[in-house]
Design a protein around this motif. Structure first.
Motif, PDB file in Angstrom:
ATOM      1  N   ARG A   1     -20.987  56.917  45.735  1.00  0.00           N
ATOM      2  CA  ARG A   1     -21.948  56.950  46.825  1.00  0.00           C
ATOM      3  C   ARG A   1     -22.710  58.256  46.958  1.00  0.00           C
ATOM      4  N   LYS A   2     -23.827  58.178  47.669  1.00  0.00           N
ATOM      5  CA  LYS A   2     -24.587  59.364  48.067  1.00  0.00           C
ATOM      6  C   LYS A   2     -23.713  60.177  49.040  1.00  0.00           C
ATOM      7  N   PRO A   3     -23.998  61.479  49.225  1.00  0.00           N
ATOM      8  CA  PRO A   3     -23.106  62.321  50.025  1.00  0.00           C
ATOM      9  C   PRO A   3     -22.959  61.860  51.473  1.00  0.00           C
ATOM     10  N   ASN A   4     -21.753  62.116  51.996  1.00  0.00           N
ATOM     11  CA  ASN A   4     -21.433  61.884  53.411  1.00  0.00           C
ATOM     12  C   ASN A   4     -21.517  60.419  53.853  1.00  0.00           C
ATOM     13  N   LYS A   5     -21.294  59.517  52.928  1.00  0.00           N
ATOM     14  CA  LYS A   5     -21.282  58.087  53.264  1.00  0.00           C
ATOM     15  C   LYS A   5     -19.864  57.536  53.260  1.00  0.00           C
ATOM     16  N   LEU A   6     -18.985  58.110  52.444  1.00  0.00           N
ATOM     17  CA  LEU A   6     -17.619  57.595  52.356  1.00  0.00           C
ATOM     18  C   LEU A   6     -16.748  58.261  53.407  1.00  0.00           C
ATOM     19  N   PRO A   7     -15.955  57.477  54.136  1.00  0.00           N
ATOM     20  CA  PRO A   7     -15.213  58.040  55.265  1.00  0.00           C
ATOM     21  C   PRO A   7     -13.935  58.780  54.883  1.00  0.00           C
TER      22      PRO A   7
ATOM     23  N   THR B   1     -32.942  66.148  43.155  1.00  0.00           N
ATOM     24  CA  THR B   1     -31.526  66.363  42.869  1.00  0.00           C
ATOM     25  C   THR B   1     -30.714  65.567  43.893  1.00  0.00           C
ATOM     26  N   ASP B   2     -29.464  65.354  43.560  1.00  0.00           N
ATOM     27  CA  ASP B   2     -28.616  64.587  44.483  1.00  0.00           C
ATOM     28  C   ASP B   2     -27.149  64.911  44.214  1.00  0.00           C
ATOM     29  N   LYS B   3     -26.283  64.312  45.015  1.00  0.00           N
ATOM     30  CA  LYS B   3     -24.850  64.515  44.866  1.00  0.00           C
ATOM     31  C   LYS B   3     -24.192  63.137  44.919  1.00  0.00           C
ATOM     32  N   MET B   4     -23.125  62.953  44.149  1.00  0.00           N
ATOM     33  CA  MET B   4     -22.435  61.667  44.138  1.00  0.00           C
ATOM     34  C   MET B   4     -20.983  61.865  44.566  1.00  0.00           C
ATOM     35  N   GLU B   5     -20.457  60.906  45.307  1.00  0.00           N
ATOM     36  CA  GLU B   5     -19.078  61.025  45.780  1.00  0.00           C
ATOM     37  C   GLU B   5     -18.284  59.750  45.492  1.00  0.00           C
ATOM     38  N   MET B   6     -16.977  59.957  45.295  1.00  0.00           N
ATOM     39  CA  MET B   6     -16.060  58.827  45.075  1.00  0.00           C
ATOM     40  C   MET B   6     -14.795  59.076  45.907  1.00  0.00           C
ATOM     41  N   HIS B   7     -14.248  58.021  46.459  1.00  0.00           N
ATOM     42  CA  HIS B   7     -13.016  58.167  47.234  1.00  0.00           C
ATOM     43  C   HIS B   7     -11.850  58.590  46.343  1.00  0.00           C
ATOM     44  N   VAL B   8     -11.115  59.584  46.793  1.00  0.00           N
ATOM     45  CA  VAL B   8      -9.849  59.937  46.146  1.00  0.00           C
ATOM     46  C   VAL B   8      -8.903  58.746  46.323  1.00  0.00           C
ATOM     47  N   GLY B   9      -8.243  58.347  45.245  1.00  0.00           N
ATOM     48  CA  GLY B   9      -7.285  57.238  45.337  1.00  0.00           C
ATOM     49  C   GLY B   9      -7.880  55.881  45.009  1.00  0.00           C
ATOM     50  N   ALA B  10      -9.210  55.816  44.820  1.00  0.00           N
ATOM     51  CA  ALA B  10      -9.824  54.522  44.487  1.00  0.00           C
ATOM     52  C   ALA B  10      -9.453  54.091  43.076  1.00  0.00           C
ATOM     53  N   VAL B  11      -9.208  55.071  42.224  1.00  0.00           N
ATOM     54  CA  VAL B  11      -8.828  54.785  40.829  1.00  0.00           C
ATOM     55  C   VAL B  11      -7.589  55.590  40.482  1.00  0.00           C
ATOM     56  N   GLU B  12      -6.870  55.123  39.463  1.00  0.00           N
ATOM     57  CA  GLU B  12      -5.638  55.797  39.025  1.00  0.00           C
ATOM     58  C   GLU B  12      -5.863  56.385  37.638  1.00  0.00           C
ATOM     59  N   PRO B  13      -5.205  57.501  37.326  1.00  0.00           N
ATOM     60  CA  PRO B  13      -5.278  58.021  35.961  1.00  0.00           C
ATOM     61  C   PRO B  13      -4.839  56.928  34.980  1.00  0.00           C
ATOM     62  N   GLY B  14      -5.560  56.850  33.852  1.00  0.00           N
ATOM     63  CA  GLY B  14      -5.206  55.863  32.826  1.00  0.00           C
ATOM     64  C   GLY B  14      -5.973  54.553  32.948  1.00  0.00           C
ATOM     65  N   GLU B  15      -6.688  54.357  34.054  1.00  0.00           N
ATOM     66  CA  GLU B  15      -7.470  53.117  34.170  1.00  0.00           C
ATOM     67  C   GLU B  15      -8.688  53.184  33.246  1.00  0.00           C
ATOM     68  N   ARG B  16      -9.264  51.994  32.998  1.00  0.00           N
ATOM     69  CA  ARG B  16     -10.403  51.877  32.088  1.00  0.00           C
ATOM     70  C   ARG B  16     -11.611  51.399  32.896  1.00  0.00           C
ATOM     71  N   ALA B  17     -12.712  52.159  32.836  1.00  0.00           N
ATOM     72  CA  ALA B  17     -13.850  51.856  33.714  1.00  0.00           C
ATOM     73  C   ALA B  17     -15.121  51.539  32.938  1.00  0.00           C
ATOM     74  N   LEU B  18     -15.912  50.691  33.584  1.00  0.00           N
ATOM     75  CA  LEU B  18     -17.284  50.443  33.171  1.00  0.00           C
ATOM     76  C   LEU B  18     -18.153  51.020  34.286  1.00  0.00           C
TER      77      LEU B  18
END
Ligand SMILES: O=P(O)(O)OC[C@H]1O[C@H](OP(=O)(O)OP(=O)(O)O)[C@H](O)[C@@H]1O
Ligand SMILES: Nc1ncnc2[nH]cnc12
Length: 252
Positions: free
Chosen positions: A159-165, A179-196
């Motif tokens: 997400r764009k900054p300051n949107k995720l609670p 320019t922009d900033k991107m954010e992801m929730h901590v805990g949404a993914v686990e180490p070792g997972e495979r992403a697209l």
């Protein structure tokens, strides 16, 4: 007064629609007071009862939007891709002078082309052991979830900054126009997972690089990035380096 006359006009303009509804659901002045647009309102897309794409969205008006004739088709064997390409509208000088804006909202109006778009990605990524589809705000949120559901992966919004609670990790990046900033929730993914990683378009590649960095920082393997459109002159593919990129149509 304005509401009542607008109701009359709408009910007479769309009799097949309004007359098929129970009277409680027909357009009433009470609702229109809430929904009434200002008198200067002019819908970007014409009101239309036909569910096919309005002609005005397929054939641009008076030089203010164009289909790019040189839009190249990747993997030209598949006839679905040419239809997808022609369903994308191009708006010159939006949002700034000099930008040829690739507008995927017209693709979304074409139910066959939109479904074909999702199907092409699903055909490529099913059975690839992908557990995460990461979609980039905003337009990656349109294509990512149906793909995630179809391949049995979870959808993670980037997400764009300051949107995720919740607690987030973030990456700054540069764009074709800013320019922009991107954010992801901590805990949404686990180490070792495979992403697209999914987005509608790659231009300079800054956005996808930020998404890849966020995922790799927490130990996720990014299998591939996928976009509907590539603007190759902006060299985003080079910026991705070794990371594979799959696109359906290209402006080259
Ligand atoms: O390859 P890049 O140069 O990084 O550009 C590509 C990005 O630009 C557009 O999003 P935008 O930043 O305009 O955000 P929006 O989808 O919220 O409008 C597009 O949807 C991609 O996410
Ligand atoms: N030309 C373009 N059209 C649509 N989205 C974009 N993002 C960056 N460049 C773009």
């Amino acid at each position: 007064m304005q509401s009542a006359s607008l109701v009359d006009s709408l009910n007479s303009l769309f009799p097949p629609f309004t007359s098929s509804l129970p009277s409680s659901l027909r357009l009433q002045p009470r609702f229109l007071r809430i929904l009434n647009p200002p008198s200067s309102f002019s819908p970007a897309y014409p009101l239309h009862t036909d569910r096919s794409t309005p002609a005005s969205l397929r054939s641009p008006a008076a030089g203010d939007s164009v289909q790019i004739p040189e839009m190249a088709v990747k993997d030209g064997q598949d006839p679905r891709i040419a239809k997808i390409s022609s369903a994308i509208r191009v708006i010159p000088n939006f949002p700034k002078p000099g930008i040829m804006f690739q507008d995927i909202t017209t693709l979304l109006l074409d139910t066959k082309a939109f479904k074909d778009t999702i199907d092409l990605f699903v055909e490529r990524y099913r059975d690839k052991n992908i557990s995460v589809v990461a979609g980039v705000e905003a337009r990656g949120f349109i294509f990512g979830p149906p793909i995630a559901l179809a391949i049995g992966a979870k959808f993670v919004p980037m997400r764009k900054p300051n949107k995720l609670p919740g607690e987030v990790i973030s990456e700054e990046y540069s764009l074709e126009y800013g320019t922009d900033k991107m954010e992801m929730h901590v805990g949404a993914v686990e180490p070792g997972e495979r992403a697209l990683v999914i987005d509608d378009l790659i231009a300079t590649g800054g956005t996808l690089c930020a998404a890849i960095k966020l995922l790799e920082r927490v130990g996720v393997e990014v299998f591939e990035c996928a976009c509907v459109i590539e603007l190759p002159e902006l060299k985003g593919r080079e910026r991705l380096g070794e990371k594979p990129l799959f696109v359906l149509v290209s402006s080259a």
